[in-house]
Design a protein around this motif. Structure first.
Motif, PDB file in Angstrom:
ATOM      1  N   GLU A 111       0.714  -1.237  -0.028  1.00  0.00           N
ATOM      2  CA  GLU A 111       0.158   0.340  -0.011  1.00  0.00           C
ATOM      3  C   GLU A 111       0.927   1.062  -0.129  1.00  0.00           C
ATOM      4  O   GLU A 111       0.726   2.347  -0.708  1.00  0.00           O
ATOM      5  CB  GLU A 111      -0.869  -0.001   1.210  1.00  0.00           C
ATOM      6  N   ARG A 115       1.371   4.110  -3.077  1.00  0.00           N
ATOM      7  CA  ARG A 115       0.965   5.651  -2.999  1.00  0.00           C
ATOM      8  C   ARG A 115       2.199   6.469  -3.141  1.00  0.00           C
ATOM      9  O   ARG A 115       1.859   7.357  -3.798  1.00  0.00           O
ATOM     10  CB  ARG A 115       0.868   5.699  -1.289  1.00  0.00           C
ATOM     11  N   GLY A 130      -7.235   0.231   0.267  1.00  0.00           N
ATOM     12  CA  GLY A 130      -6.331  -1.000   0.287  1.00  0.00           C
ATOM     13  C   GLY A 130      -5.269  -1.385  -0.671  1.00  0.00           C
ATOM     14  O   GLY A 130      -5.411  -0.479  -1.660  1.00  0.00           O
ATOM     15  N   GLU A 131      -4.626  -2.206  -0.308  1.00  0.00           N
ATOM     16  CA  GLU A 131      -3.421  -2.337  -1.416  1.00  0.00           C
ATOM     17  C   GLU A 131      -3.785  -2.735  -2.625  1.00  0.00           C
ATOM     18  O   GLU A 131      -3.450  -2.223  -3.698  1.00  0.00           O
ATOM     19  CB  GLU A 131      -2.623  -3.424  -0.950  1.00  0.00           C
ATOM     20  N   LEU A 134      -5.136   0.247  -4.584  1.00  0.00           N
ATOM     21  CA  LEU A 134      -4.141   1.195  -5.015  1.00  0.00           C
ATOM     22  C   LEU A 134      -3.258   0.683  -5.975  1.00  0.00           C
ATOM     23  O   LEU A 134      -2.756   1.085  -6.985  1.00  0.00           O
ATOM     24  CB  LEU A 134      -3.162   1.587  -3.737  1.00  0.00           C
TER      25      LEU A 134
END
Length: 690
Positions: A111, A115, A130-131, A134
């Motif tokens: 995550e 970002r 959440g991962e 993203l």
């Protein structure tokens, strides 16, 4: 030019080899050779993949892997490859580099990596996402680009695979210790130590050609003892550069006298011996600073961090850090003010000697000093934005000059540069568990500084993580008041990004925590926000129930302004539910509350909503009368835009009553008011957002 390479300082260096007669410069970024590997990697880019051979279009970006042990120069080789590919414009959309391993060896969560990539692309990532979400955003963001992504120090294929763009025009270069099993068609390039010629060339760059020429055999022996590892050679050349009277044979003899840890793999022993040689040669104060730098969050420090860790002056710490750069122990990232980074290959060695030489109590005290200094810097960072005569500025004036910022711009730049380290410091402090009071102060100071310099909306993704840290501490220490506050903040961010059900669950948990703390503000806010969440979900019955609970508490506490606002929220949800009688009663109660408070514009808006409800209920004459009352209140309040909006509403009502002439008069009045005001205004129903 030989077929080996090394970057003697920063992994981002890509300058070509200097002449042998140049003076020593251990701080210069210099890349040596590795031409064979570079040529092989570039050929792999053009080579047909398995999908092409099978007659299919490649569905994803090509992946090249540079495998080697820490200290082998794998990151430098990847950076040089990226620089060479970027020069002719093969990847016009840029090179994007992220690290997949923390300085301490822990894997970076997916995550956070996603970002970071999205931030480089100026793509806003929703807080709390959440991962998987993203990672999908990363793939979509790179879909139209022709870019090169450098994933440094990957632990395994599971870290790399979610970040691969579904775009064959992108190229991914990954570095790792071993293979990335599970990624199809990966192109590996395994590197070891440097060949003798490149290793001697690197040594000459650090200490000067003369000392090599005097004893070439000793230079050859020294490079062999260093295993041809660039990191080890950088350390011994830094040691020699600081001692002009020492010969290459001298350092070789001392290196042989240092016994390496027999538990280490044989390939890791040359670097360990070189590090021990350099560390044991340092003055005691400098050696202590070096050891304590292992505690620096994210492996990055500035002069203030080192000063706080060691308990020395900022100027002395800065001088020592610069000496470490010249010795090959640290590197700088080019930021202002200067930021210093421990190379990843040295972090385990520094941590090992820290645990060996420093007592646990001293380590904990150093951590506490560092966190306290960070809190004070953050407080100064925020206070510099306050007015000159404010209490915060007066308190700021009492701080030592080294802790203050000259202006808000320099404070904002410091916060931008140090943000990753500051967030890492908060995470480490919370995870440590023994310094929770300092951790809470640090998070609070960081939240305030980010809100002032970046704004809560822009900083929302970072704030989400920080509120989560507060929640962790509150649950561990059984602090219901702090738990309620953290849950409310997290729920607000969830609600703002459309995760209404998740927000609702947190609002209800905040209500329980607020009740446990007997915190009336938290319980009232939680009930009101839960009502807003139910309204957003379209469950107006539950929304009115929760608003009613919040209203009862506000009335019981004599909070008249909040009660008037809640009457309006109740009126809005009753209107949406079609319960016009209850809606009219609540809007009139809201108007009465605002009247008692002397808030004429708010009273006018509440009466306007009451007129709307009367119209929905089929009572146009009453609606007309109420709307005229609202217009008069707006006129008395001097709110021209509100008066114009209400005049337009009157005109619409008169049209429906069959009086177009009167409607035209009111529209003309509204037009005149708007011309005088110079802007338009729209009256909206009371918000039901949380």
């Amino acid at each position: 030019m030989t077929d080996q390479a090394v970057d003697t300082s920063s992994p981002a260096g890509s300058a070509r080899t200097a002449g042998a007669g140049e003076p020593p410069d251990v701080m210069a970024s210099q890349f040596f050779g590795r031409e064979r590997e570079l040529k092989s990697l570039q050929e792999d880019i053009e080579r047909a993949g398995l999908d092409t051979l099978a007659g299919r279009k490649a569905p994803r970006a090509r992946v090249l892997l540079i495998a080697g042990r820490p200290g082998s120069g794998r990151s430098a080789l990847a950076a040089e490859l990226a620089a060479r590919l970027a020069e002719p414009g093969d990847y016009p959309d840029g090179v994007f580099r992220v690290a997949l391993t923390e300085p301490g060896g822990e894997r970076v969560p997916g995550e956070r990596t996603a970002r970071e990539l999205l931030g480089m692309l100026s793509v806003a990532a929703p807080p709390g996402a959440g991962e998987d979400e993203l990672s999908q955003m990363v793939r979509e963001a790179f879909a139209p680009l022709r870019a090169l992504i450098l994933l440094d120090d990957a632990v395994d294929a599971e870290q790399v695979d979610p970040l691969l763009p579904d775009n064959p025009d992108c190229l991914v270069v990954a570095t790792a210790t071993g293979p990335l099993t599970g990624i199809p068609d990966v192109r590996p390039c395994t590197i070891g130590g440097m060949d003798a010629g490149s290793a001697v060339q690197m040594l000459a760059r650090g200490i000067g050609q003369v000392r090599i020429t005097v004893d070439p055999r000793a230079a050859q022996t020294l490079t062999e003892e260093c295993g041809g590892q660039p990191a080890a050679l950088a350390l011994v050349s830094g040691w020699l550069a600081a001692r002009p009277g020492a010969s290459v044979a001298d350092v070789t003899k001392q290196l042989l006298e240092h016994q390496e840890d027999s538990e280490l793999p044989s390939a890791s022993r040359p670097l360990a011996r070189a590090f021990r040689l350099v560390h044991d040669s340092l003055p005691p104060a400098a050696a202590s600073i070096l050891r304590l730098l292992a505690l620096a969050p994210a492996g990055t420090a500035d002069a203030h961090t080192a000063s706080a860790l060691a308990g020395c002056s900022v100027s002395a710490a800065g001088t020592t850090l610069d000496d470490f750069v010249r010795s090959g122990l640290l590197r700088t990232n080019g930021a202002e003010p200067a930021q210093y980074e421990l190379p990843g290959c040295l972090v385990p060695l520094v941590r090992a000697v820290l645990e060996e030489r420093e007592r646990p109590a001293e380590i904990q005290l150093a951590r506490a000093r560092m966190l306290e200094r960070t809190v004070r810097r953050l407080q100064a960072c925020r206070a510099v934005t306050d007015p000159e005569d404010s209490p915060a500025r007066r308190k700021l004036a009492g701080l030592p000059r080294s802790l203050r910022f000259p202006d808000p711009g320099s404070a904002a730049e410091w916060l931008r540069v140090r943000e990753p380290s500051l967030v890492a410091a908060a995470r480490l402090a919370v995870r440590d568990g023994d310094l929770d009071t300092l951790a809470r102060r640090l998070v609070a100071a960081l939240v305030r500084a980010l809100a002032v310099h970046r704004g809560t909306e822009e900083a929302a993704p970072v704030l989400y993580g920080l509120h989560g840290l507060v929640l962790d501490v509150a649950e561990r220490r059984d602090l219901p008041r702090e738990k309620a506050a953290a849950l409310l903040n997290l729920a607000d961010l969830d609600a703002g990004t459309g995760r209404t059900r998740e927000a609702l669950a947190r609002y209800r948990a905040a209500l329980d925590a607020g009740r446990a703390a007997n915190d009336l503000y938290a319980t009232g806010r939680a009930m009101e926000s839960a009502g807003g969440a139910y309204a957003e979900l379209g469950d107006f019955n539950r929304a009115s129930d929760w608003y009613g609970r919040a209203l009862a508490q506000r009335l019981g506490q004599g909070e008249r302004a909040d009660a008037a606002r809640l009457y309006g929220r109740l009126g809005a949800v009753h209107t949406y539910a079609g319960r016009y009688g209850e809606a009219l009663r609540d809007w009139r109660a809201a108007a009465a509350g605002h009247r008692r408070l002397g808030d004429l514009p708010a009273q006018a808006r509440a009466l306007s909503e009451a007129a709307r409800v009367q119209e929905y209920a089929g009572r146009p004459q009453e609606s007309l009368h109420t709307c005229r009352e609202a217009v008069e209140l707006a006129r008395r309040a001097g709110d021209v835009r509100l008066q114009a909006a209400l005049e337009l509403r009157l005109a619409d009502t008169l049209d429906r009553l069959g009086d177009p002439a009167a409607a035209r008069l009111h529209r003309a009045t509204a037009d005149r008011l708007l011309v005088e005001e110079g802007s338009a205004y729209e009256i909206r129903s009371a918000s039901i957002e949380t």
